[in-house]
Motif scaffolding. Structure first.
Motif: not given
Ligand code: MF3
Ligand code: CO
Length: 272
Positions: A244, A242, A235, A134
């Motif tokens: 999430v 990012p 994401v 991520i």
């Protein structure tokens, strides 16, 4: 082509994915020796429908359930069963919904009772690999940076990355472009742009990477019988890093997570 979502579409994806996160959090609480994955499946389906959503997996290419419940050496796509979970098992719970035309998708692997130290390490390393993946999500980054981060971390701990299944773009379909392998060289291929939404999902085996499909035509298991773990988050790529969408506890209103998990106040400021 990789689709970039409009702000309105992103809001719908936030809501769908927050529902997935909330249901998975409830399922995690219910996991204990004696519980069955069929019961978990029923809870998931009821909560999804009560929220006005529809299970995304049920009926997908003929898949028979709401939940994928993959026990021990099962990697992904395990079908829920009436067999009670036992102390020392690990179980991967993978769940998707469609709400208002947009999809959510997330997976967790949960220990049942007390598990071995090495099994706990498998879960920890797979979760860390997802977090590191991520961190690679940024405008102008490469899709291949994601898989590289996963592979590097997993192999450094003596585990292996499953090759046969990949993460994926997600939005108005469960599976959209791009495919996101969990291995490979960084800096190759497609680049990320703001508004893309990705389901990133490392699948990690304690032993060798090879898998096979059982006679039920769905359940993927490790060929060597070793344990396998799976974590997945959906994401969004944003200009501030990012976001999430399936973070547990995240509410649709306070979900922007910068690269270093910004505090909720600054997070909601940086949205939009
Ligand atoms: N969660 C899986 C994925 O991320 C989809 C499960 S396939 C299904 O791709 F058939 F079970 F829906
Ligand atoms: Co997925």
């Amino acid at each position: 082509m990789i689709v970039c979502r409009s702000p309105v579409e992103l809001d719908r994806l936030r809501v769908a994915n927050a529902l997935v996160a909330a249901v998975l959090a409830e399922l995690r609480r219910l996991v204990a020796p004696g519980m069955t994955t069929e019961e978990l499946d029923a809870v998931a389906e009821r909560q999804i429908r009560e929220a006005g959503a529809v299970p995304a997996f049920k009926g997908y290419q003929g898949y028979p359930a709401t939940l994928c419940a993959s026990l021990n050496d099962a990697v992904v796509h395990g079908i829920p069963t009436p067999t009670p979970l036992a102390d020392g098992d690990i179980v991967s719970l993978d769940m998707g919904v469609v709400l208002d035309g947009f999809y959510g998708d997330s997976a967790i692997t949960v220990p049942v009772g007390r598990i071995s130290d090495r099994a706990a390490e498998l879960l920890r390393v797979t979760r860390e690999a997802l977090d590191l993946a991520i961190e690679q999500v940024r405008v102008n980054g490469h899709v291949s940076d994601i898989g590289h981060a996963v592979q590097r971390h997993v192999e450094a701990h003596g585990f292996s990355v499953v090759r046969e299944f990949v993460g994926h773009g997600i939005g108005a379909e469960l599976h959209e472009e791009p495919q996101i392998p969990n291995y490979g060289q960084p800096g190759r291929g497609s680049r990320l742009a703001a508004g893309m939404v990705l389901a990133i999902e490392p699948m990690v085996n304690m032993g060798k990477p090879a898998v096979k499909i059982l006679n039920d035509k769905w359940t993927a298991v490790t060929r060597d019988g070793s344990l396998s773990a799976h974590f997945e988050h959906t994401v969004a790529v944003t200009d501030v890093g990012p976001e999430v969408l399936t973070r547990p506890g995240a509410e649709p209103d306070a979900q922007v997570m910068g690269p270093a998990a910004a505090a909720p106040e600054s997070a909601s400021l940086s949205r939009g």
